[in-house]
Scaffold this motif. Structure first.
Motif, mmCIF file in Angstrom:
data_model
loop_
_atom_site.group_PDB
_atom_site.id
_atom_site.type_symbol
_atom_site.label_atom_id
_atom_site.label_comp_id
_atom_site.label_asym_id
_atom_site.label_seq_id
_atom_site.Cartn_x
_atom_site.Cartn_y
_atom_site.Cartn_z
ATOM 1 N N VAL A 230 0.849 -1.198 0.000
ATOM 2 C CA VAL A 230 0.000 0.000 0.000
ATOM 3 C C VAL A 230 0.879 1.240 0.000
ATOM 4 C CG1 VAL A 230 -1.829 1.253 1.193
ATOM 5 C CG2 VAL A 230 -1.751 -1.242 1.322
ATOM 6 N N MET A 231 0.588 2.162 -0.918
ATOM 7 C CA MET A 231 1.309 3.443 -0.964
ATOM 8 C C MET A 231 0.355 4.587 -0.663
ATOM 9 S SD MET A 231 3.888 3.067 -4.207
ATOM 10 C CE MET A 231 4.774 4.578 -3.778
ATOM 11 N N ARG A 232 0.888 5.582 0.001
ATOM 12 C CA ARG A 232 0.115 6.807 0.249
ATOM 13 C C ARG A 232 1.096 7.969 0.293
ATOM 14 N NH1 ARG A 232 -1.680 7.770 5.627
ATOM 15 N NH2 ARG A 232 -1.952 5.531 5.777
ATOM 16 N N GLY A 233 0.767 9.017 -0.483
ATOM 17 C CA GLY A 233 1.616 10.207 -0.484
ATOM 18 C C GLY A 233 3.070 9.901 -0.828
ATOM 19 N N GLY A 234 3.271 8.947 -1.736
ATOM 20 C CA GLY A 234 4.634 8.634 -2.183
ATOM 21 C C GLY A 234 5.385 7.673 -1.286
ATOM 22 N N ARG A 235 4.796 7.327 -0.146
ATOM 23 C CA ARG A 235 5.478 6.410 0.775
ATOM 24 C C ARG A 235 4.814 5.036 0.776
ATOM 25 N NH1 ARG A 235 9.135 8.656 4.233
ATOM 26 N NH2 ARG A 235 9.160 10.928 4.201
#
Ligand SMILES: Nc1ncnc2c1ncn2[C@@H]1O[C@H](COP(=O)(O)OP(=O)(O)OP(=O)(O)O)[C@@H](O)[C@H]1O
Ligand SMILES: [Mg+2]
Length: 275
Positions: A230-235
């Motif tokens: 899972v990715m969120r905001g590039g992380r």
């Protein structure tokens, strides 16, 4: 599949390892310090909201973008890639959402595009159409289980699932393919074609090729993938096994509402308590 490479502490050498990948566009951090590990015969899904950095990460893997920081290893050996050609050379290929097919050309011409076999008659080169057709039929059956009724029709006239199969056949034609990346393979497909495409992905996996699938559809992700990142905001927010996780847990990680869905969430859903 990794013929050379050191066994690390008794663990199997990963086919692919990305370490600390970071990429900015101007002032915008698209991907920040992402690690990814992929083993032979594994299907890894990458999920996340629009703009989470998924496509940027895989474009780095396929040599389209160069990372600002981080390293990529194939079978333990560090690779540098400055073009798609470089990534294909090390055994990584991708099927993008638009499939990249030339609609007016039949399947064999698409599968061999830029790579056409030539036959010489009295020293004059001719495209070896028969070989292209026979090879295409063989590659399609072996890799995707799809049989085309008529290999001479333009790919425009094929179904969405058949077009997907042609694009996959072209991608796996790469000598010694190790990793196949698919960006939104089921986005534009109906239920039947989605089922076929998920079967195609499994067929590729069964040949020992590792597959990375980017998808917004968690049902499809859980139907086909072994692991979900899972990715969120590039992380990278976390990674779970599909066998021990749920769509609810992953959705919570995507939107950032899941309690306890930390960097290494591997336990069953923690969302239950919230509902
Ligand atoms: N070539 C580019 N130039 C400038 N900014 C870019 C470029 N490519 C991506 N970005 C930005 O980087 C961020 C991550 O984009 P990316 O396309 O990787 O997201 P994504 O997770 O694939 O999203 P989606 O699910 O919508 O496809 C976004 O903010 C996007 O606007
Ligand atoms: Mg994208």
């Amino acid at each position: 599949m990794c013929k050379i490479g050191v066994e690390m502490e008794g663990e199997k050498q990963p086919l692919l390892a990305m370490r600390g990948i970071t990429k900015s566009f101007g002032g915008l951090r698209a991907v920040t310090d992402v690690d990814l590990t992929l083993h032979e015969g594994q299907i890894l899904a990458i999920v996340g909201d629009n703009g989470a950095g998924k496509s940027t990460l895989i474009k780095i893997l396929t040599g389209v973008y160069q990372p600002d920081a981080g390293e990529i290893f194939i079978c333990g050996a560090k690779v540098e890639m400055s073009s798609r050609r470089d990534s294909i050379r090390v055994g990584v290929n991708a099927v993008y959402q638009n499939l990249g097919l030339v609609d007016a050309l039949p399947a064999p011409a698409n599968v061999f595009l830029g790579n056409e076999p030539v036959r010489r008659i009295l020293g004059i080169p001719f495209l070896d159409n028969r070989r292209m057709r026979e090879e295409t039929e063989r590659i399609l059956i072996e890799n995707t289980g799809v049989k085309l009724e008529d290999a001479t029709v333009p790919t425009l006239n094929l179904s969405g699932g058949q077009r997907q199969a042609v694009a996959i056949a072209r991608a796996v034609l790469v000598a010694d393919l190790k990793v196949l990346v698919m960006d939104e393979p089921t986005a534009a497909l109906g239920p039947e074609e989605t089922r076929n495409t998920l079967a195609l992905i499994r067929a590729v996996r069964d040949r020992g090729i590792a597959v990375i699938v980017i998808s917004h559809n968690l049902e499809h992700v859980f139907a086909v993938a072994d692991r979900v990142m899972v990715m969120r905001g590039g992380r990278k927010i976390g990674e779970v096994d599909t066998a021990t996780s749920s769509g609810t847990e992953v959705l919570g990680m995507i939107v950032g509402s899941a309690v306890g869905a930390g960097a290494h969430a591997t336990t069953p859903s923690t969302l239950g308590a919230q509902q």
